[in-house]
Design an enzyme around this catalytic site. Structure first.
Site, PDB file in Angstrom:
ATOM      1  N   GLU A 103      86.870 -20.939  45.356  1.00 45.71           N
ATOM      2  CA  GLU A 103      87.049 -20.636  44.034  1.00 45.71           C
ATOM      3  C   GLU A 103      85.807 -20.836  43.301  1.00 45.71           C
ATOM      4  O   GLU A 103      85.426 -21.861  43.205  1.00 45.71           O
ATOM      5  CB  GLU A 103      88.183 -21.701  43.411  1.00 45.71           C
TER       6      GLU A 103
ATOM      7  N   ASP B 253      88.940 -25.338  46.308  1.00 43.26           N
ATOM      8  CA  ASP B 253      89.258 -25.643  45.033  1.00 43.26           C
ATOM      9  C   ASP B 253      87.968 -26.135  44.446  1.00 43.26           C
ATOM     10  O   ASP B 253      87.273 -27.073  44.624  1.00 43.26           O
ATOM     11  CB  ASP B 253      90.357 -26.755  45.015  1.00 43.26           C
TER      12      ASP B 253
END
Length: 702
Positions: free
Chosen positions: A375, A339
């Site tokens: 990401e 993330d």
């Protein structure tokens, strides 16, 4: 012993080890397993290179503990020690008990007008979960059969442990919403029959609800608020045994499904300077977090969540690396999705693909072999880094998402961009030697609309989040095709149904790695909420009783098609100007004419023909022509019916329709058309997929 860090069983008891460079004293606190009251304290008298450690003779698996850490409380200098607070071990492998929100959880006096500069003497132990000693050798004994599937052959299914299983009618009640429920035969069977090869789980590390959500009587549903990098989220356990997680991985592997974890190493649940103190803030705030250089009272907030972990510090880097290895070596997972990964690649001067974290990951003999997905952005300066990650990484491709949404919505001037994304986005990933598998293609993800909502709403409907509809993406490239939200109009619903199939077909036929959002294949809706991070409700969980089985079966056929034809999973980018018999990709207009610069630049054109060829057996280096297959796609994103002409290819003449998204056209009619006049009539916003095999003489390769 200073290493390994954490609480580890020895021949005589348990060795406890905690890093803190700025502490003056560390006390190990022991708690009663029944009442969870503090029953003993032990000073860690040994200190080696800022590692506080000591062995507790006679201690066993299951012992409950925590730490009180002494040192200066000087927020203006970056120090937030408070020995009145019990802190979790950053290496804790199991948490027992629930967090109870209280002012006692804050290192400062919440009622003091001086805010975080004050010092709280309230004890928080009664409100904190406790750490538990775990025998990891017992967990590792559970057999895990490795799969080792290449990423280019993966079909990823992003899902949520609780949301996917909570309402399943065939699960025992105690298993709903848990790792045990995820490994139940009924759930595994659904996944395998659908055809996916890997599940990507939203965060399963222990996490806490943000205080502002608690005040609104909401919960953190997604879990991007980590409180423990080694401990499974306690509420996802049906039992009291964290081995339940490894059992789940074992069951998935037996079914041929890999397990990828969405991990949050960019920030923690402690928030900003006004946030609570759970672990790192009170253990050594100045080491664990990135602080403002001239105002260390405040945190650098490249995550948008209040704080940013200081990955440049060697002990913080070790913490993350140890956590990753633990989930691979002990828990058996197959990879990670990082993330806000740009935070992990930041040096003091900004993002660097040669950062210490990336180097450490790539040289690690265990971690360099698992699937690594990022990401590729954060909200900090220069945080958007799509295409700039090292060669071992694959990246969430938001350019793919936005392009495909705009193309099928009917936006003008998207044709060439559509081709680039369908081709695998070589313009982003080929420069450093990566192939199409570097692109994780998705139409929807947990963050945003579901597929059903993408074709049902033009405006976000996030009022349930209690943020006055200000949160969530502002531009979704969505369309409702006549009415906002649900409707009884058969005309509108027919268009929406076609569009969902168009999106799914495009996703599974594109070069790159497809990622399917859980529920998209079944018609799941969030009622127009494009930021459902705090909607832990039955309305937001996977509803097993309202599944659109026609859409599920269509998705199954698409996945079968992708698996059957390796040409949809090319390892390297294809740049042949025309579809050759061995490996190629060719582009034509609807008249069957090869695309030219002029045709690509037609602003209002929303039609395209694509032919992809390749060997039936991917492993063949010098394949015989008879093993060469071809797929032809007629794509009509226009709002009007269009007539397509079959391109004149000497080696591929007899085409049969294998799948389509039209509402009325029958496959046998399409086959008849293909054999008679080579003309095909496509309804508005639809596509057709045809198959052929090599029928001519081999090209001269000399």
């Amino acid at each position: 012993m200073p290493y390994p860090l954490g609480a580890n069983l020895t021949e005589n008891g348990v060795n406890f080890s905690l890093f803190s460079a700025n502490a003056t004293k560390v006390i190990l606190c022991i708690f009663d397993p029944i009442s969870q009251l503090e029953i003993a304290q032990y000073i860690l008298t040994h200190k080696t290179h800022h590692i506080w450690h000591g062995e507790l003779t006679g201690a066993k698996d299951g012992l409950l503990y925590g730490y009180r850490v002494f040192g200066p409380y000087q927020p203006e200098l970056g120090h937030r020690f408070n020995h009145h607070k019990l802190h979790l071990d950053p290496y804790a492998r199991k948490l027992v008990g629930e967090l109870q929100h209280s002012h006692a959880l804050y290192g400062y006096d919440v009622d003091d007008a001086s805010a975080d500069l004050s010092f709280s003497q309230q004890d928080n132990a009664a409100f904190m979960p406790k750490c538990a000693v775990v025998d990891i050798e017992r967990i590792k004994a559970i057999p895990i059969a490795p799969i080792r599937r290449e990423l280019n052959h993966s079909i990823i299914y992003e899902t949520h442990v609780k949301g996917f299983t909570k309402l399943h009618p065939d699960l025992p009640r105690e298993m709903c919403g848990t790792f045990a429920g995820l490994s139940h035969p009924a759930v595994v069977e659904y996944l395998t029959q659908l055809g996916i090869t890997a599940i990507e789980l939203l965060p399963v590390h222990a996490f806490f609800d943000e205080p502002f959500l608690v005040e609104k009587k909401l919960n953190n549903y997604w879990g991007y608020n980590t409180a423990g990098f080694f401990a499974p989220h306690p509420q996802y356990l049906a039992s009291d045994d964290i081995a339940e997680f490894r059992h789940m991985v074992s069951k998935m592997h037996q079914a041929g499904v890999e397990v990828i974890l969405d991990v949050v190493y960019n920030h923690t649940a402690e928030g900003n300077h006004l946030g609570p103190s759970y672990h790192l803030k009170g253990i050594d705030n100045a080491s664990y977090y990135r602080l403002m250089p001239n105002e260390p009272r405040f945190y650098i907030n490249d995550t948008g969540c209040g704080n940013t972990l200081n990955v440049n510090h060697p002990q913080v880097l070790m913490l993350i690396m140890d956590s990753l290895r633990y989930w691979v070596e002990v828990m058996g997972v197959d990879g990670f999705r990082f993330d806000l990964a740009s935070c992990l690649g930041r040096e003091n001067y900004g993002f660097d693909p040669g950062s210490g974290f990336f180097d450490a990951l790539m040289q690690d003999p265990t971690l360099c072999r698992v699937k690594l997905i990022v990401e590729p952005w954060d909200i900090g300066p220069g945080g958007y880094q799509l295409g700039n990650y090292p060669v071992v990484f694959s990246e969430w491709n938001d350019r793919y998402r936005d392009t495909m949404r705009r193309f099928w919505r009917g936006d003008n001037g998207i044709l060439s961009e559509f081709a680039k994304r369908f081709h695998g986005s070589s313009d982003f990933f080929e420069h450093n030697g990566r192939g199409p598998a570097a692109s994780i293609n998705f139409i929807t993800s947990h963050d945003g609309y579901t597929l059903h909502d993408l074709v049902s709403y033009q405006a976000k409907h996030n009022l349930a989040n209690n943020e006055d509809n200000r949160d969530g993406h502002q531009e979704n490239f969505s369309c409702h095709y006549g009415v906002e939200g649900e409707t009884d109009s058969s005309k509108i619903n027919t268009v929406r149904s076609r569009q969902k199939r168009n999106f799914l077909a495009t996703l599974l036929l594109s070069q790159g790695v497809p990622m399917l959002l859980s529920g998209d294949e079944a018609g799941h809706t969030q009622q127009g909420n494009n930021n459902a991070y705090c909607q832990d409700t039955p309305d937001n969980w996977f509803n097993w009783r309202t599944i659109d089985w026609d859409l599920v079966h269509f998705t199954q056929e698409l996945i079968k098609l992708r698996k059957h034809f390796p040409l949809l999973c090319h390892k390297a980018f294809i740049h042949q100007p025309e579809a050759l018999f061995d490996n190629g990709i060719a582009w034509f207009n609807k008249l069957g004419e090869p695309m030219t610069k002029v045709l690509w630049s037609e602003h209002h054109c929303r039609t395209l023909t694509v032919i992809v060829t390749g060997n039936l057996l991917e492993a063949e280096v010098d394949a015989i022509p008879e093993n060469t297959q071809a797929l032809m796609l007629f794509i009509n994103a226009d709002e009007l019916e269009q007539t397509f002409h079959q391109p004149n290819l000497i080696h591929f003449e007899h085409w049969s329709c294998v799948l389509h998204t039209q509402s009325d056209t029958q496959i046998d009619v399409a086959q008849t058309q293909a054999n008679l006049d080579g003309k095909f009539y496509l309804q508005p916003r639809s596509l057709m997929i045809f198959h052929s095999h090599f029928q001519g003489v081999e090209h001269d390769r000399s």
